[in-house]
Motif scaffolding. Sequence first.
Motif, PDB file in Angstrom:
ATOM      1  N   GLU A  44     -34.614   5.295 -28.148  1.00 36.88           N
ATOM      2  CA  GLU A  44     -35.778   6.046 -27.551  1.00 36.88           C
ATOM      3  C   GLU A  44     -35.764   5.716 -26.171  1.00 36.88           C
ATOM      4  OE1 GLU A  44     -40.261   4.741 -28.620  1.00 36.88           O
ATOM      5  OE2 GLU A  44     -38.827   4.663 -30.351  1.00 36.88           O
ATOM      6  N   ALA A  45     -35.300   4.662 -25.533  1.00 35.68           N
ATOM      7  CA  ALA A  45     -35.469   4.441 -24.267  1.00 35.68           C
ATOM      8  C   ALA A  45     -34.482   5.606 -23.547  1.00 35.68           C
ATOM      9  CB  ALA A  45     -34.893   3.046 -23.622  1.00 35.68           C
ATOM     10  N   GLU A  46     -33.280   5.765 -24.012  1.00 32.76           N
ATOM     11  CA  GLU A  46     -32.246   6.915 -23.372  1.00 32.76           C
ATOM     12  C   GLU A  46     -33.056   8.423 -23.483  1.00 32.76           C
ATOM     13  OE1 GLU A  46     -28.509   6.025 -24.679  1.00 32.76           O
ATOM     14  OE2 GLU A  46     -28.331   4.978 -22.831  1.00 32.76           O
ATOM     15  N   ARG A  47     -33.535   8.645 -24.756  1.00 34.82           N
ATOM     16  CA  ARG A  47     -34.344   9.762 -24.764  1.00 34.82           C
ATOM     17  C   ARG A  47     -35.403  10.006 -23.924  1.00 34.82           C
ATOM     18  NH1 ARG A  47     -34.850   9.161 -30.748  1.00 34.82           N
ATOM     19  NH2 ARG A  47     -37.070   9.323 -30.242  1.00 34.82           N
ATOM     20  N   ALA A  48     -36.055   8.819 -23.572  1.00 41.92           N
ATOM     21  CA  ALA A  48     -37.452   9.057 -22.666  1.00 41.92           C
ATOM     22  C   ALA A  48     -36.836   9.365 -21.208  1.00 41.92           C
ATOM     23  CB  ALA A  48     -38.104   7.771 -22.892  1.00 41.92           C
ATOM     24  N   ILE A  49     -35.699   8.939 -20.924  1.00 43.75           N
ATOM     25  CA  ILE A  49     -35.320   9.155 -19.446  1.00 43.75           C
ATOM     26  C   ILE A  49     -34.859  10.567 -19.335  1.00 43.75           C
ATOM     27  CG2 ILE A  49     -33.177   8.855 -18.238  1.00 43.75           C
ATOM     28  CD1 ILE A  49     -32.546   6.318 -19.221  1.00 43.75           C
ATOM     29  N   GLN A  51     -36.404  13.183 -21.213  1.00 44.46           N
ATOM     30  CA  GLN A  51     -37.522  13.772 -21.672  1.00 44.46           C
ATOM     31  C   GLN A  51     -38.298  13.909 -20.106  1.00 44.46           C
ATOM     32  OE1 GLN A  51     -38.329  15.523 -24.265  1.00 44.46           O
ATOM     33  NE2 GLN A  51     -39.749  16.403 -22.884  1.00 44.46           N
ATOM     34  N   GLU A  52     -38.388  12.586 -19.659  1.00 42.59           N
ATOM     35  CA  GLU A  52     -39.039  12.553 -18.287  1.00 42.59           C
ATOM     36  C   GLU A  52     -38.510  13.440 -17.091  1.00 42.59           C
ATOM     37  OE1 GLU A  52     -39.565   8.021 -17.265  1.00 42.59           O
ATOM     38  OE2 GLU A  52     -39.569   9.177 -15.039  1.00 42.59           O
ATOM     39  N   ALA A  53     -37.125  13.419 -17.257  1.00 46.08           N
ATOM     40  CA  ALA A  53     -36.536  14.493 -16.373  1.00 46.08           C
ATOM     41  C   ALA A  53     -36.943  16.043 -16.330  1.00 46.08           C
ATOM     42  CB  ALA A  53     -35.052  14.017 -16.316  1.00 46.08           C
ATOM     43  N   LEU A  54     -36.880  16.218 -17.616  1.00 45.43           N
ATOM     44  CA  LEU A  54     -37.095  17.556 -18.097  1.00 45.43           C
ATOM     45  C   LEU A  54     -38.758  18.064 -17.732  1.00 45.43           C
ATOM     46  CD1 LEU A  54     -35.463  18.080 -21.538  1.00 45.43           C
ATOM     47  CD2 LEU A  54     -34.668  19.067 -19.561  1.00 45.43           C
ATOM     48  N   VAL A 167     -23.968   4.972   3.766  1.00 45.08           N
ATOM     49  CA  VAL A 167     -25.173   5.204   3.390  1.00 45.08           C
ATOM     50  C   VAL A 167     -25.880   4.087   2.626  1.00 45.08           C
ATOM     51  CG1 VAL A 167     -26.693   6.733   2.107  1.00 45.08           C
ATOM     52  CG2 VAL A 167     -25.065   7.627   3.188  1.00 45.08           C
ATOM     53  N   THR A 168     -26.905   3.634   2.996  1.00 43.06           N
ATOM     54  CA  THR A 168     -27.524   2.483   2.476  1.00 43.06           C
ATOM     55  C   THR A 168     -28.603   2.808   1.290  1.00 43.06           C
ATOM     56  OG1 THR A 168     -27.391   1.390   4.377  1.00 43.06           O
ATOM     57  CG2 THR A 168     -28.884   0.426   2.849  1.00 43.06           C
ATOM     58  N   LEU A 169     -28.565   2.399   0.071  1.00 41.55           N
ATOM     59  CA  LEU A 169     -29.326   2.838  -1.048  1.00 41.55           C
ATOM     60  C   LEU A 169     -30.452   1.489  -1.398  1.00 41.55           C
ATOM     61  CD1 LEU A 169     -26.707   4.489  -2.905  1.00 41.55           C
ATOM     62  CD2 LEU A 169     -28.245   5.776  -1.741  1.00 41.55           C
ATOM     63  N   GLU A 170     -31.292   1.732  -2.324  1.00 42.38           N
ATOM     64  CA  GLU A 170     -31.978   0.599  -2.891  1.00 42.38           C
ATOM     65  C   GLU A 170     -32.014   0.858  -4.243  1.00 42.38           C
ATOM     66  OE1 GLU A 170     -35.658  -1.127  -0.632  1.00 42.38           O
ATOM     67  OE2 GLU A 170     -36.419   0.226  -2.007  1.00 42.38           O
ATOM     68  N   ARG A 171     -31.882  -0.027  -5.070  1.00 42.33           N
ATOM     69  CA  ARG A 171     -32.008   0.339  -6.425  1.00 42.33           C
ATOM     70  C   ARG A 171     -33.425   0.131  -6.781  1.00 42.33           C
ATOM     71  NH1 ARG A 171     -29.216  -3.770  -9.387  1.00 42.33           N
ATOM     72  NH2 ARG A 171     -31.354  -4.544  -9.360  1.00 42.33           N
ATOM     73  N   SER A 172     -34.064   1.089  -7.480  1.00 42.72           N
ATOM     74  CA  SER A 172     -35.394   1.173  -7.889  1.00 42.72           C
ATOM     75  C   SER A 172     -35.570   1.124  -9.351  1.00 42.72           C
ATOM     76  CB  SER A 172     -36.112   2.322  -7.225  1.00 42.72           C
ATOM     77  OG  SER A 172     -35.453   3.425  -7.668  1.00 42.72           O
ATOM     78  N   ASP A 173     -34.801   1.279  -9.905  1.00 51.77           N
ATOM     79  CA  ASP A 173     -34.779   1.147 -11.543  1.00 51.77           C
ATOM     80  C   ASP A 173     -33.376   0.967 -12.057  1.00 51.77           C
ATOM     81  OD1 ASP A 173     -36.295   1.000 -14.011  1.00 51.77           O
ATOM     82  OD2 ASP A 173     -36.535   3.268 -14.123  1.00 51.77           O
ATOM     83  N   ALA A 174     -33.271   0.128 -13.299  1.00 54.12           N
ATOM     84  CA  ALA A 174     -32.109  -0.021 -14.342  1.00 54.12           C
ATOM     85  C   ALA A 174     -32.515   0.038 -15.598  1.00 54.12           C
ATOM     86  CB  ALA A 174     -31.307  -1.162 -13.526  1.00 54.12           C
ATOM     87  N   ILE A 175     -32.013   1.060 -16.132  1.00 51.59           N
ATOM     88  CA  ILE A 175     -32.013   0.896 -17.807  1.00 51.59           C
ATOM     89  C   ILE A 175     -30.713   0.856 -18.197  1.00 51.59           C
ATOM     90  CG2 ILE A 175     -32.851   2.250 -19.508  1.00 51.59           C
ATOM     91  CD1 ILE A 175     -34.976   3.673 -17.563  1.00 51.59           C
TER      92      ILE A 175
END
Lengths: 192, 192
Positions: A44-49, A51-54, A167-175
């Motif tokens: 479900e969590a991966e499906r939601a990723i 769907q959210e992108a779409l 390039v410096t990044l900042e992780r904002s989410d991890a699933i």
Amino acid sequence: MALVISDMSISLDGYVTGPNDSRENPFGDGAGTLHDWIFGNPDEAERAIMQEALDNTGAVIMGRTSFDKCVDMWGENGPVAGVPIFVVTHHEPAERYPSAYTFVTDGVARAIELAKEAAGDKVVGLHGATVMQQALPLGLVDEVFVHIVPLLLGAGTPLFGSLGSAVTLERSDAIVGPSATHLRFRVVKTGG
Amino acid sequence: MALVISDMSISLDGYVTGPNDSRENPFGDGAGTLHDWIFGNPDEAERAIMQEALDNTGAVIMGRTSFDKCVDMWGENGPVAGVPIFVVTHHEPAERYPSAYTFVTDGVARAIELAKEAAGDKVVGLHGATVMQQALPLGLVDEVFVHIVPLLLGAGTPLFGSLGSAVTLERSDAIVGPSATHLRFRVVKTGG
């Protein structure tokens, strides 16, 4: 204002396609499973990723190489139904393509400008490695979202190319999903 | 029997060092923060990852390139105090080095054999990109542990090199820390 997000599945060694990718073999050798998490995934969590992108995507930008490889696979709607696609290219193709596709011959920055206008409050999705590698050093990428699939390809098209400086990044989410590790980063600093 | 584990910090684009790495600049340009999570980290989960690696390591293998760059930094004890280090090299160095270091001139497979004997029930740690790239296609690596730091380097030494064919992994652990994303994989299938 639309955020510009590179959103791509990659192998652990950073490839978006395996070797020998072509119009007939768009994923490249050994890379078919890179996209398995997107299709028919019971999690479900991966499906939601996905769907959210779409749901959130208002326009897509891609390079000519990605376009040539993927257009047959996607058909007339492109990767996201109902969303305009801007293809960065040196020359408009002679062949006619469905109206979802707009060919931009004056560079990635102009393509991003047009895509942002089209996307309104939604997201501009960067598809493929080339546009990302062109746009990132120009400071035109807001976020990088990678879906790291447990696979080493050893060759193919790397998502990240050479950069002039770190390039410096900042992780904002991890699933942490069963099929992939989904990491979202904000671009904090390009160059310098 | 000792497990052979590649355990390295990498940038999101897969580099273990930045460009221009040398004995005087062992991390390479822009890559100093790759190792920040290891030193003086206030986060308990990330400190535990490092402590566990130190406690579990029974032998270390590295290539000559890594050795030449890092020996000054590490000093006579090597990266893990009290643990023997096997250096894969074509020729023994003329200079004398502390007894923690053993130079192996008959290949990575022999170095792994010696390191496993020395490690007993503990882990053999692969340090650096070269030995991992040599050992992986031979089926001699059991696990790959990466600490993905939110940084793009664009150049330097990539952890994963070219492989003859795709390698399938299985993620066995994921720790989302404040400084890095720590992903552990079992090597399921090399080649074929």
